[in-house]
Motif scaffolding. Structure first.
Motif, mmCIF file in Angstrom:
data_model
loop_
_atom_site.group_PDB
_atom_site.id
_atom_site.type_symbol
_atom_site.label_atom_id
_atom_site.label_comp_id
_atom_site.label_asym_id
_atom_site.label_seq_id
_atom_site.Cartn_x
_atom_site.Cartn_y
_atom_site.Cartn_z
ATOM 1 N N LYS A 31 -20.409 -9.969 -14.152
ATOM 2 C CA LYS A 31 -19.086 -10.533 -14.365
ATOM 3 C C LYS A 31 -18.636 -10.049 -15.728
ATOM 4 C CE LYS A 31 -16.526 -14.891 -14.645
ATOM 5 N NZ LYS A 31 -16.621 -16.375 -14.585
ATOM 6 N N VAL A 32 -17.427 -9.505 -15.819
ATOM 7 C CA VAL A 32 -16.962 -8.912 -17.074
ATOM 8 C C VAL A 32 -15.631 -9.530 -17.491
ATOM 9 C CG1 VAL A 32 -16.315 -6.793 -18.272
ATOM 10 C CG2 VAL A 32 -18.102 -6.727 -16.528
ATOM 11 N N THR A 33 -15.617 -10.045 -18.715
ATOM 12 C CA THR A 33 -14.380 -10.523 -19.333
ATOM 13 C C THR A 33 -14.128 -9.688 -20.580
ATOM 14 O OG1 THR A 33 -14.711 -12.795 -18.553
ATOM 15 C CG2 THR A 33 -13.200 -12.476 -20.409
ATOM 16 N N VAL A 34 -12.937 -9.145 -20.705
ATOM 17 C CA VAL A 34 -12.581 -8.325 -21.865
ATOM 18 C C VAL A 34 -11.644 -9.104 -22.767
ATOM 19 C CG1 VAL A 34 -11.429 -6.226 -22.656
ATOM 20 C CG2 VAL A 34 -12.879 -6.156 -20.633
ATOM 21 N N LEU A 35 -11.997 -9.179 -24.037
ATOM 22 C CA LEU A 35 -11.102 -9.732 -25.050
ATOM 23 C C LEU A 35 -10.484 -8.553 -25.781
ATOM 24 C CD1 LEU A 35 -10.184 -12.432 -26.450
ATOM 25 C CD2 LEU A 35 -11.853 -11.860 -28.235
ATOM 26 N N THR A 36 -9.180 -8.417 -25.691
ATOM 27 C CA THR A 36 -8.507 -7.238 -26.244
ATOM 28 C C THR A 36 -7.158 -7.622 -26.831
ATOM 29 O OG1 THR A 36 -7.888 -4.939 -25.750
ATOM 30 C CG2 THR A 36 -7.396 -6.572 -24.053
#
Length: 407
Positions: A31-36
């Motif tokens: 599971k991948v969450t990107v903070l950008t």
């Protein structure tokens, strides 16, 4: 299923390799969450449809994206104003990141790993450190740009009052990071041998790969490029910035005016206006084909009608230690490499026997090298490039390797 929080100031629709890494992790079951941030690179203004209120949360190819506020970089013709804009951009992202780490959204995320993809600025790595410390999860860092070396090289600032605090920040990041990956062996040495040494056991060389769509292909039909005109075409793809040292190209072109050579420039950036001015001043406009930035997936199509890929740097110890991402892209497409570079780039080209590397900024040596390349067996060089790529920059092998660190 492990949950990765991926911190990267730049992410889709900005074109960085981290986009593909995130998608690959999703394919592998993470599971991948990107903070950008809000996309604004490289031209310094927010992309259409994105701002502090719109598209701050979205899902792209199975990746959950959280966009936090930042100040756009801006794009001024004045060097000082450019520096101010960049500083505001860097620190606004960190300020928003610190606030987010303390938010309910961050607390409810329950990530198992925090991984920072660090192209400049290094400041963004503080967010990963803060998250890891607050929620007791392992902290990973992928170093693409060395700091404070990058700051000194790009800005020319060496004042200890400014560089000293940055150096201390970097020490803190390295100290509080569990595992550090770097894009070149030289970076490993630089990190391990800092004034405050970093434990060698936690610093690893993990080179960049090229996305799967970078591969050799039959010549495609590209508007504006005649594949059958008999010209030897040399492509440069990517950011047109001061660090790239592209001023050597118009000068070399002037020396090659009697040769059937054309330069295909694909991209844009802060240095583009000055670069095009130099082309006009030197009277070599007919030797250049300028193509605006295209999606990364289209780059192999353009390379298919070119004979070689070009890489150049300004002459600094930092760039000599760097392996530019476009090197892997060119090699994956089986292209001859022509470089005005040294250090790691020169080492790889010579090991692979896939092209030539001339002295940085030396247009006479570059023009001579181009003439020589035209007479060589270019097919063999292209094959050598692809073989070396498969042996050293294979995506599956590298992603398998990094998996081991997560378990």
């Amino acid at each position: 299923m492990k949950h990765i929080l991926l911190v990267s100031q730049y992410f889709y629709p900005e074109t960085f390799r981290v986009n593909d890494m995130a998608c690959e992790w999703v394919k592998r079951g993470y599971k991948v969450t990107v903070l950008t941030g809000i996309p604004n690179y490289p031209m310094g203004k927010f992309y259409d449809g994105y701002d502090k209120k719109h598209r701050t949360r979205e899902i792209w190819n199975g990746v959950n994206i959280i966009r936090i506020p930042l100040i756009a970089r801006g794009n001024s013709s004045h060097k000082f104003m450019n520096a101010v804009g960049m500083a505001a951009n860097y620190f606004s992202f960190v300020k928003s990141g610190k606030k987010w780490v303390r938010s309910k959204e961050a607390a409810d995320l329950h990530a198992d790993i925090v991984f920072t993809f660090e192209v400049s600025p290094m400041t963004q790595a503080m967010i990963g450190v803060w998250y890891g410390k607050r929620y007791n999860v392992p902290v990973f860092l992928y170093v693409q740009d060395l700091w404070p070396e990058n700051v000194e090289t790009v800005t020319g600032i060496h004042n200890k009052v400014i560089i000293g605090p940055i150096d201390k920040m970097v020490d803190k990041i390295y100290r509080e990071t569990d595992t550090i990956f770097t894009t070149s062996p030289s970076f490993v040495n630089a990190i391990v041998n800092r004034k405050k040494p970093v434990d060698k056991s936690k610093v690893h060389y993990w080179p960049q790969y090229a996305e799967d769509f970078y591969k050799p292909m039959e010549p495609q039909i590209i508007v504006g490029i005649d594949d059958n005109d008999g010209y030897f075409k040399i492509a440069f793809t990517g950011n047109i910035g001061t660090a790239q040292g592209l001023d050597v190209l118009p000068k070399a072109a002037k020396l090659l005016k009697d040769e059937k050579v054309k330069f295909v420039i694909v991209g844009d950036g802060r240095y583009q206006v000055e670069f095009e001015r130099q082309i006009e001043v030197l009277g070599v406009a007919e030797m250049f084909i300028m193509i605006p930035r295209v999606p990364a997936e289209r780059v192999p199509e353009i390379l298919s009608v070119c004979d070689a890929g070009f890489i150049s740097f300004n002459k600094t110890p930092l760039w000599e230690s760097t392996i530019p991402a476009k090197l892997q892209s060119y090699m994956a497409c089986g292209k001859v490499i022509i470089a005005s570079a040294s250090g790691e780039t020169k080492r790889i080209i010579e090991e692979a026997k896939c092209g030539i590397c001339t002295e940085i900024g030396n247009e006479k040596a570059l023009a001579k090298g181009i003439r020589e390349i035209i007479s060589y067996n270019k097919a063999d060089m292209g094959k050598n490039a692809r073989i070396y790529f498969e042996e050293h920059f294979n995506k599956k092998i590298l992603m398998d390797e990094i998996d081991k660190y997560f378990f």
